[in-house]
Design a protein around this motif. Structure first.
Motif, PDB file in Angstrom:
ATOM      1  N   TRP A 156      71.182  25.217  14.673  1.00 47.83           N
ATOM      2  CA  TRP A 156      69.780  25.494  14.400  1.00 47.83           C
ATOM      3  C   TRP A 156      69.590  26.956  13.994  1.00 47.83           C
ATOM      4  O   TRP A 156      68.903  27.245  13.020  1.00 47.83           O
ATOM      5  N   ALA A 157      70.214  27.870  14.742  1.00 50.97           N
ATOM      6  CA  ALA A 157      70.105  29.292  14.408  1.00 50.97           C
ATOM      7  C   ALA A 157      70.604  29.541  12.985  1.00 50.97           C
ATOM      8  O   ALA A 157      69.957  30.251  12.208  1.00 50.97           O
ATOM      9  N   ALA A 158      71.737  28.952  12.640  1.00 48.89           N
ATOM     10  CA  ALA A 158      72.279  29.139  11.289  1.00 48.89           C
ATOM     11  C   ALA A 158      71.340  28.562  10.239  1.00 48.89           C
ATOM     12  O   ALA A 158      71.174  29.147   9.163  1.00 48.89           O
TER      13      ALA A 158
ATOM     14  N   GLU B  14      65.467  30.474  20.245  1.00 47.53           N
ATOM     15  CA  GLU B  14      65.823  29.168  20.806  1.00 47.53           C
ATOM     16  C   GLU B  14      65.635  29.189  22.318  1.00 47.53           C
ATOM     17  O   GLU B  14      65.007  28.295  22.897  1.00 47.53           O
ATOM     18  N   MET B  15      66.186  30.207  22.972  1.00 46.97           N
ATOM     19  CA  MET B  15      66.104  30.281  24.441  1.00 46.97           C
ATOM     20  C   MET B  15      64.676  30.448  24.938  1.00 46.97           C
ATOM     21  O   MET B  15      64.362  30.075  26.068  1.00 46.97           O
ATOM     22  N   ASP B  16      63.817  31.002  24.092  1.00 46.84           N
ATOM     23  CA  ASP B  16      62.414  31.168  24.449  1.00 46.84           C
ATOM     24  C   ASP B  16      61.575  29.948  24.067  1.00 46.84           C
ATOM     25  O   ASP B  16      60.351  30.021  24.028  1.00 46.84           O
ATOM     26  N   ASP B  17      62.259  28.831  23.786  1.00 43.95           N
ATOM     27  CA  ASP B  17      61.593  27.573  23.430  1.00 43.95           C
ATOM     28  C   ASP B  17      60.680  27.706  22.217  1.00 43.95           C
ATOM     29  O   ASP B  17      59.551  27.204  22.209  1.00 43.95           O
ATOM     30  N   ASP B  18      61.199  28.356  21.176  1.00 41.01           N
ATOM     31  CA  ASP B  18      60.471  28.427  19.910  1.00 41.01           C
ATOM     32  C   ASP B  18      60.052  26.996  19.536  1.00 41.01           C
ATOM     33  O   ASP B  18      60.877  26.089  19.572  1.00 41.01           O
ATOM     34  N   PRO B  19      58.796  26.790  19.205  1.00 43.82           N
ATOM     35  CA  PRO B  19      58.323  25.433  18.896  1.00 43.82           C
ATOM     36  C   PRO B  19      59.126  24.758  17.772  1.00 43.82           C
ATOM     37  O   PRO B  19      59.302  23.541  17.790  1.00 43.82           O
TER      38      PRO B  19
ATOM     39  N   VAL C 257      62.329  23.432  19.485  1.00 44.30           N
ATOM     40  CA  VAL C 257      62.024  22.275  20.331  1.00 44.30           C
ATOM     41  C   VAL C 257      61.764  21.048  19.460  1.00 44.30           C
ATOM     42  O   VAL C 257      62.289  19.958  19.727  1.00 44.30           O
ATOM     43  N   ARG C 258      60.986  21.209  18.401  1.00 44.05           N
ATOM     44  CA  ARG C 258      60.681  20.095  17.486  1.00 44.05           C
ATOM     45  C   ARG C 258      61.955  19.559  16.843  1.00 44.05           C
ATOM     46  O   ARG C 258      62.205  18.348  16.828  1.00 44.05           O
ATOM     47  N   ASP C 259      62.798  20.451  16.332  1.00 45.31           N
ATOM     48  CA  ASP C 259      64.031  20.034  15.660  1.00 45.31           C
ATOM     49  C   ASP C 259      65.014  19.399  16.638  1.00 45.31           C
ATOM     50  O   ASP C 259      65.682  18.413  16.315  1.00 45.31           O
ATOM     51  N   TYR C 260      65.108  19.947  17.841  1.00 43.74           N
ATOM     52  CA  TYR C 260      66.004  19.404  18.859  1.00 43.74           C
ATOM     53  C   TYR C 260      65.569  17.989  19.230  1.00 43.74           C
ATOM     54  O   TYR C 260      66.386  17.062  19.266  1.00 43.74           O
ATOM     55  N   GLU C 261      64.293  17.827  19.513  1.00 43.46           N
ATOM     56  CA  GLU C 261      63.789  16.504  19.903  1.00 43.46           C
ATOM     57  C   GLU C 261      63.952  15.494  18.773  1.00 43.46           C
ATOM     58  O   GLU C 261      64.254  14.328  19.026  1.00 43.46           O
ATOM     59  N   ALA C 262      63.792  15.932  17.546  1.00 47.22           N
ATOM     60  CA  ALA C 262      63.961  15.031  16.409  1.00 47.22           C
ATOM     61  C   ALA C 262      65.419  14.573  16.273  1.00 47.22           C
ATOM     62  O   ALA C 262      65.684  13.458  15.829  1.00 47.22           O
ATOM     63  N   ALA C 263      66.360  15.417  16.672  1.00 51.95           N
ATOM     64  CA  ALA C 263      67.786  15.104  16.530  1.00 51.95           C
ATOM     65  C   ALA C 263      68.416  14.552  17.805  1.00 51.95           C
ATOM     66  O   ALA C 263      69.547  14.064  17.774  1.00 51.95           O
ATOM     67  N   ARG C 264      67.708  14.599  18.899  1.00 55.94           N
ATOM     68  CA  ARG C 264      68.293  14.292  20.205  1.00 55.94           C
ATOM     69  C   ARG C 264      68.989  12.937  20.276  1.00 55.94           C
ATOM     70  O   ARG C 264      70.154  12.850  20.661  1.00 55.94           O
TER      71      ARG C 264
ATOM     72  N   GLY D 195      73.011  12.395  20.236  1.00 59.50           N
ATOM     73  CA  GLY D 195      73.425  12.197  21.623  1.00 59.50           C
ATOM     74  C   GLY D 195      73.272  13.451  22.466  1.00 59.50           C
ATOM     75  O   GLY D 195      74.077  13.713  23.356  1.00 59.50           O
ATOM     76  N   LEU D 196      72.220  14.216  22.188  1.00 64.55           N
ATOM     77  CA  LEU D 196      71.964  15.455  22.922  1.00 64.55           C
ATOM     78  C   LEU D 196      71.280  15.147  24.249  1.00 64.55           C
ATOM     79  O   LEU D 196      70.524  14.177  24.357  1.00 64.55           O
ATOM     80  N   PRO D 197      71.512  15.983  25.255  1.00 67.62           N
ATOM     81  CA  PRO D 197      70.818  15.765  26.536  1.00 67.62           C
ATOM     82  C   PRO D 197      69.336  16.120  26.400  1.00 67.62           C
ATOM     83  O   PRO D 197      68.932  16.806  25.460  1.00 67.62           O
ATOM     84  N   VAL D 198      68.556  15.643  27.349  1.00 66.22           N
ATOM     85  CA  VAL D 198      67.130  15.977  27.384  1.00 66.22           C
ATOM     86  C   VAL D 198      67.022  17.492  27.500  1.00 66.22           C
ATOM     87  O   VAL D 198      67.756  18.129  28.258  1.00 66.22           O
ATOM     88  N   LEU D 199      66.113  18.062  26.746  1.00 62.74           N
ATOM     89  CA  LEU D 199      65.925  19.504  26.733  1.00 62.74           C
ATOM     90  C   LEU D 199      64.947  19.886  27.836  1.00 62.74           C
ATOM     91  O   LEU D 199      63.787  19.516  27.810  1.00 62.74           O
TER      92      LEU D 199
END
Length: 117
Positions: A58-60, A89-94, A97-104, A108-112
């Motif tokens: 995500w950072a990249a 990311e660590m500060d829960d940038d919206p 969070v949106r991109d993580y949840e969309a890809a979770r 196979g990512l754990p719940v954030l």
């Protein structure tokens, strides 16, 4: 990740776990397949490693195309650029969070959990 892989193969410190018989080509293919979202088990990592890998990805993806990280990850300017995005990311940038949840599910990512990364 490939830089981390090379360091691990050379006996140095590393972030992610690798199969001792892994090749760069095989790892690259697994990563491409995993990031495609077609197989959440394309890479074998514990959930925290998958979460960290997604964070680096995500950072990249947020960096400009001319970021020094895409030329030399050891460049101090890369560290500054990467730190800026990893902090968001660590500060829960919206956006994260949106991109993580969309890809979770697909990855196979754990719940954030807020503040857990």
């Amino acid at each position: 990740m490939l830089n981390d892989f090379h360091t691990a193969q050379a006996g140095g410190g590393y972030v992610f776990s690798y199969d001792s018989h892994e090749t760069e080509a095989a790892l690259a293919a697994k990563l491409e397949h995993w990031f495609s979202g077609k197989d959440p088990h394309a890479i074998v990592m514990d959930p925290a490693e998958k979460q960290a890998l997604f964070g680096f990805y995500w950072a990249a993806s947020m960096m400009s195309a001319n970021s020094p990280c895409f030329t030399d990850i050891a460049d101090p300017a890369c560290r500054d650029d990467l730190t800026r995005w990893m902090t968001r990311e660590m500060d829960d940038d919206p956006r994260f969070v949106r991109d993580y949840e969309a890809a979770r599910t697909a990855l196979g990512l754990p719940v954030l959990a807020p503040g857990s990364h």
